[in-house]
Design a protein around this motif. Structure first.
Motif, mmCIF file in Angstrom:
data_model
loop_
_atom_site.group_PDB
_atom_site.id
_atom_site.type_symbol
_atom_site.label_atom_id
_atom_site.label_comp_id
_atom_site.label_asym_id
_atom_site.label_seq_id
_atom_site.Cartn_x
_atom_site.Cartn_y
_atom_site.Cartn_z
ATOM 1 N N ASP A 1 -4.299 5.658 -7.304
ATOM 2 C CA ASP A 1 -5.453 6.054 -6.567
ATOM 3 C C ASP A 1 -6.074 4.711 -5.890
ATOM 4 O OD1 ASP A 1 -5.577 8.942 -7.075
ATOM 5 O OD2 ASP A 1 -5.700 8.125 -9.053
ATOM 6 N N LYS A 2 -6.069 3.606 -6.788
ATOM 7 C CA LYS A 2 -6.599 2.435 -6.371
ATOM 8 C C LYS A 2 -5.918 1.282 -6.897
ATOM 9 C CE LYS A 2 -10.639 5.224 -7.541
ATOM 10 N NZ LYS A 2 -12.025 5.092 -7.141
ATOM 11 N N TYR B 1 -6.006 4.520 4.823
ATOM 12 C CA TYR B 1 -5.323 5.356 3.778
ATOM 13 C C TYR B 1 -6.265 5.648 2.688
ATOM 14 C CZ TYR B 1 -0.537 4.678 5.462
ATOM 15 O OH TYR B 1 0.394 4.541 6.370
ATOM 16 N N ASP C 1 1.430 7.543 -6.365
ATOM 17 C CA ASP C 1 0.332 8.269 -6.668
ATOM 18 C C ASP C 1 -0.923 7.361 -7.272
ATOM 19 O OD1 ASP C 1 1.364 10.827 -5.767
ATOM 20 O OD2 ASP C 1 2.510 11.010 -7.614
ATOM 21 N N LEU D 1 0.903 -1.194 -0.063
ATOM 22 C CA LEU D 1 -0.015 -0.069 -0.106
ATOM 23 C C LEU D 1 0.949 1.189 -0.130
ATOM 24 C CD1 LEU D 1 -2.680 1.525 0.231
ATOM 25 C CD2 LEU D 1 -2.475 1.108 2.839
ATOM 26 N N VAL E 1 -7.461 4.073 0.116
ATOM 27 C CA VAL E 1 -7.055 3.502 -1.041
ATOM 28 C C VAL E 1 -8.167 2.346 -1.310
ATOM 29 C CG1 VAL E 1 -5.302 2.320 -2.511
ATOM 30 C CG2 VAL E 1 -4.706 4.425 -0.824
ATOM 31 N N TYR F 1 0.865 4.017 -2.843
ATOM 32 C CA TYR F 1 0.404 5.170 -2.609
ATOM 33 C C TYR F 1 1.493 6.427 -2.867
ATOM 34 C CZ TYR F 1 -1.673 8.374 0.597
ATOM 35 O OH TYR F 1 -2.233 9.754 1.296
ATOM 36 N N TYR F 2 2.712 5.886 -2.768
ATOM 37 C CA TYR F 2 3.666 6.966 -2.827
ATOM 38 C C TYR F 2 4.006 7.015 -4.182
ATOM 39 C CZ TYR F 2 3.498 8.121 1.852
ATOM 40 O OH TYR F 2 3.071 8.271 3.288
#
Length: 119
Positions: free
Chosen positions: A42-43, A73, A40, A33, A75, A37-38
């Protein structure tokens, strides 16, 4: 492990491609995750075959721990697999309830995953 990127309606979706189990614990879930996440995304889409079978035995608590990380988060996650094979009423109920929310989805195809994550 490879990441296939899908761009739909300005949404960046990561499809995790791997041959081995990559989620064995809540820590693995958090690592995946955080990594995506880093970047960018979104899913996230992951396949059932890449998740420890213990995830689907709710008594272990692994599913709850991993999915809580995604919720924290914010996500969205789609898990692709054949979930009909699970006999346990508790996992069937868990999947049903998860699919009612838009946050965690258990689906049977990539097309269904992309549809759920973009609708």
């Amino acid at each position: 492990m490879d990441i296939e990127t899908h761009h739909i309606n300005n949404i960046k979706i990561a499809e995790v491609i791997a041959e081995d189990i990559i989620l064995n614990s809540a820590e693995d879930g958090l690592d995946l995750l955080g990594n995506l996440y880093y970047q960018d995304f979104d899913k996230i889409i992951i396949y059932e075959k890449n998740i420890t079978p213990d995830f689907f035995d709710l008594k272990t608590g692994i599913a709850g721990e991993i999915l809580q990380k995604f919720s924290n988060y914010r996500v969205q996650l789609a898990i692709i697999g054949d979930f009909e094979k699970f006999e346990s009423k508790s996992i069937k109920d868990f999947i049903f309830e998860s699919n009612k929310s838009k946050h965690i989805n258990f689906v049977n195809t990539l097309a269904n995953a992309l549809n759920k994550l973009t609708s």
